[in-house]
Design a protein around this motif. Structure first.
Motif, short mmCIF file in Angstrom:
data_model
loop_
_atom_site.label_atom_id
_atom_site.label_comp_id
_atom_site.label_asym_id
_atom_site.label_seq_id
_atom_site.Cartn_x
_atom_site.Cartn_y
_atom_site.Cartn_z
N ILE A 55 3.42 -3.56 -25.04
CA ILE A 55 3.37 -3.80 -23.59
C ILE A 55 4.61 -3.22 -22.93
N GLY A 56 4.67 -3.31 -21.64
CA GLY A 56 5.84 -2.85 -20.90
C GLY A 56 5.57 -1.64 -20.03
N TYR A 57 4.33 -1.14 -20.02
CA TYR A 57 4.02 0.04 -19.22
C TYR A 57 4.10 -0.25 -17.72
N LEU A 58 4.01 -1.50 -17.34
CA LEU A 58 3.99 -1.86 -15.92
C LEU A 58 5.20 -2.72 -15.57
N PRO A 398 -0.15 -6.71 -15.13
CA PRO A 398 1.05 -6.86 -14.30
C PRO A 398 1.73 -8.21 -14.51
N GLU A 399 0.94 -9.20 -14.91
CA GLU A 399 1.51 -10.52 -15.16
C GLU A 399 2.25 -10.55 -16.49
N VAL A 400 1.80 -9.72 -17.44
CA VAL A 400 2.47 -9.65 -18.74
C VAL A 400 3.81 -8.94 -18.60
N ASP A 401 3.79 -7.78 -17.91
CA ASP A 401 4.99 -6.94 -17.88
C ASP A 401 5.96 -7.37 -16.78
N ARG B 126 12.48 -6.38 -31.81
CA ARG B 126 12.52 -5.07 -31.18
C ARG B 126 12.49 -5.29 -29.68
N ARG B 127 12.76 -4.21 -28.91
CA ARG B 127 12.57 -4.31 -27.47
C ARG B 127 11.09 -4.49 -27.18
N ILE B 128 10.76 -5.18 -26.09
CA ILE B 128 9.35 -5.43 -25.81
C ILE B 128 8.91 -4.85 -24.48
N LEU B 129 9.72 -4.98 -23.43
CA LEU B 129 9.32 -4.47 -22.12
C LEU B 129 9.84 -3.06 -21.88
N ASN B 130 11.08 -2.79 -22.35
CA ASN B 130 11.67 -1.47 -22.17
C ASN B 130 11.34 -0.59 -23.38
N PRO B 131 11.49 0.75 -23.22
CA PRO B 131 11.28 1.63 -24.37
C PRO B 131 12.28 1.32 -25.49
#
Lengths: 402, 195
Positions: A55-58, A398-401, B126-131
């Motif tokens: 996750i994290g794309y948004l 969007p709620e996840v990220d 590991r990182r989760i939201l960022n690259p």
């Protein structure tokens, strides 16, 4: 409660093929992932060995933005945290700030809030139920859901001018009063949706092909649901009766009559006799029943708002906003406040340092912890059933990220 | 169980546990960071407490030090508690609670990603939201936003072209003409080569 044993075997687990393992990257652009979710699926033939969410794309750093804008200015950002149910997102944030600042609300503001929150819960469940049916190959129920959602959007457009990101709730009340004839429109909607939901149930919920796809798939036992922090319909689908509106009432929910539907898979007299407790169909049925409960709440709120209309205009209960200072300065302190959103408990942990901005603002959302339980739930399923699990968890990215 | 009785029960075993008075909001139990796993395991497993649900896990930068906050809730007794551990800014580390609540997995990864808090014995930190190759800890108060990521500028386009706008029309036209003359000369040179 005991910790979950990781190598648990589902009753519906497909036998391993013991062919060569292959890594399949599912997403981030895949229609059934409900947004930009990427799954790293390790497959053995058609069987899923592991499916890890990436996750994290948004990620928009909404929590960090909350440290730079003041308490009122943050409200439009909460719309973007979960845009399928913006009213509930607003509600969660407003409730947290009001609890930390000890602000009291007039009755009409509470009534209007619960009205829009329950309407938005219905429209959010319409998307979920329709999208799950669409993922399972039935296109028509999605159009039914969108059609009912349009009616709610029209109602919201009339009261606040927007159709998706409403920014309607403010700290200390709601932005605008109900326009003339709006309450009657809500009453009309309740009368309209009830027969339509029965039609929807006949079309899809009771459909035996649909049940074949969902029963005994993606089972989450009650202990596992608690341990993985599942919330909302996902937790209730596992047979645990826990609803923040009922068990830790906020706003005026304590004065309202409604039931908390829970999953009853495997019970021959229940709604899911063919399944197991905590399977995808249980989570689906809980949402269908919740729509009916929301309709119950709405009809009570309509009556109470009509009573409230009879009060003279200057009566304190007739106001829709509390009188608060323009710039809110909250005494130093911290609180974790949770409310019940369509996707479960949304908790705001706010630390205040005495200024008009939060020192830290953390949003705990239902979809984030649902994805945490995803790998464990999908182990040993077939690839097609992974899609069913995504749909039944009702994930909004969007709620996840955030 | 009410808050004061609960703190007294904890202080019998761990005298270092504190519960400071607060001006506003909820009361918090401060625990020593090096004993967090033992205290939280006791809070979860003791039959009188049985905090079976971890509601959230929050990393906080207060400006001076880092916090890890565990909001706990019990489905059995219906009580709740905020537990806080304070960590230094340099090399912050604390034991992972994934062995108690599986739910902590993603939340600890998020706290690691944003605040750089190391959770010892975490199964997959590991990182989760960022690259994965992102540098720095974006949640901290002293974080400076990078000007580029992997050679890609991260500033807005209008900021990026600021110097181009400030040059003025005549200067830019002169530059364009010089480039056009250069290209023309190159083309001519190529044509003569072919002949």
């Amino acid at each position: 409660m005991p910790n979950v044993v990781i190598d648990r075997v589902h009753s519906n687990t497909a036998p391993r093929v013991d062919a060569e393992e292959m890594v399949l990257s599912m997403g981030p652009h895949h229609p059934s992932t409900h947004g930009v979710l990427r799954l790293e699926v390790v497959t053995d033939g058609e069987v899923v060995v592991s499916a890890r969410p990436d996750i994290g794309y948004l990620h928009r750093a909404i929590e960090k933005i909350g440290e730079y804008v003041d308490y009122r200015q943050f409200m439009p950002y909460t719309d973007r945290v979960d845009y399928i149910c913006s009213m509930n997102s607003n509600f969660a944030y407003a409730a947290a700030v009001e609890k930390l600042g000890n602000y009291k609300l007039p009755l009409r503001a509470e009534l209007m809030r619960v009205m829009v929150a329950e309407l938005n819960r219905i429209s959010s469940h319409m998307i979920c139920l329709g999208a799950l049916a669409m993922d399972m190959g039935a296109y028509t129920p999605f159009l039914h859901g969108i059609c009912h959602r349009e009616k709610v959007n029209d109602i919201f457009e009339e009261v606040c001018g927007a159709r998706l990101t409403y920014n309607y709730l403010t700290i200390g009340g709601v932005g605008y009063d109900a326009p003339p004839g709006w309450i009657e429109k809500c009453a009309e909607f309740v009368a309209y949706l009830y027969p339509k939901m029965i039609e929807f149930n006949n079309l899809i919920t009771g459909n035996s092909i649909f049940q074949d796809r969902l029963c005994n798939v993606g089972i989450v036992p009650p202990e596992m649901a608690v341990n993985f922090g599942l919330v909302g319909p996902n937790l209730r689908g596992s047979g645990i009766s826990w609803d923040i509106r009922k068990n830790e009432p906020y706003s005026i929910y304590a004065q309202l009559r409604f039931d908390v539907p829970i999953g009853d898979g495997g019970d021959p007299n229940g709604s899911n006799p063919r399944g197991t407790l905590g399977d995808c169909y249980d989570r689906n049925v809980v949402r269908v029943k919740e729509v009916f409960e929301s309709l119950k709440i709405l009809s009570q709120i309509v009556d109470r708002l009509k009573e409230n209309e009879k009060l003279p205009g200057e009566h304190p209960d007739r106001q829709w906003q509390a009188k608060l200072p323009t710039r809110l300065r909250i005494k130093p302190g911290e609180a974790y406040v949770r409310t019940e959103n369509p996707r479960g408990e949304t908790g705001y942990y706010i630390v205040s340092d005495g200024t008009d901005k939060a020192l830290r603002l953390k949003i705990r959302t239902g979809s984030f912890s649902a994805l945490g339980a995803f790998e464990e739930t999908t182990r040993g399923l077939l690839i097609g059933d992974v899609i069913a699990v995504i749909g039944s968890f009702d994930i909004v990215l969007p709620e996840v990220d955030r | 169980m009410d808050f004061d009785a609960l703190v007294a029960k904890l202080q019998v075993r761990w005298p270092a546990v504190k519960a400071p008075a607060v001006q506003n909001g909820e009361r918090v139990v401060l625990i020593p960071a090096d004993q967090n796993l033992a205290i939280l395991a006791y809070l979860k497993n003791d039959p009188e407490l049985s905090f079976d649900s971890l509601m959230s896990l929050v990393g906080v930068d207060s400006g001076r030090e880092l916090w890890v906050v565990y909001p706990l809730h019990s489905f059995k007794h219906l009580h709740r508690l905020l537990v806080k551990a304070i960590l230094p800014r340099i090399n912050p580390g604390i034991d992972s609670v994934c062995s108690l609540w599986n739910m902590a997995d993603f939340f600890e990864r998020e706290a690691y990603d944003l605040y750089g808090i190391t959770f010892h014995a975490h199964p997959d930190l590991r990182r989760i939201l960022n690259p994965q190759d992102w540098e720095g800890w974006p949640g901290r108060k002293d974080y400076e936003y990078p000007m580029e990521y992997q050679g890609i500028p991260t500033v807005r386009a209008d900021q990026f072209f600021d110097d181009a706008i400030s040059k003025g029309v005549e200067e830019r036209e002169a530059e364009d003409k010089a480039i056009a003359v250069q290209i023309e000369a190159e083309m001519k040179a190529k044509l003569t080569e072919k002949k």
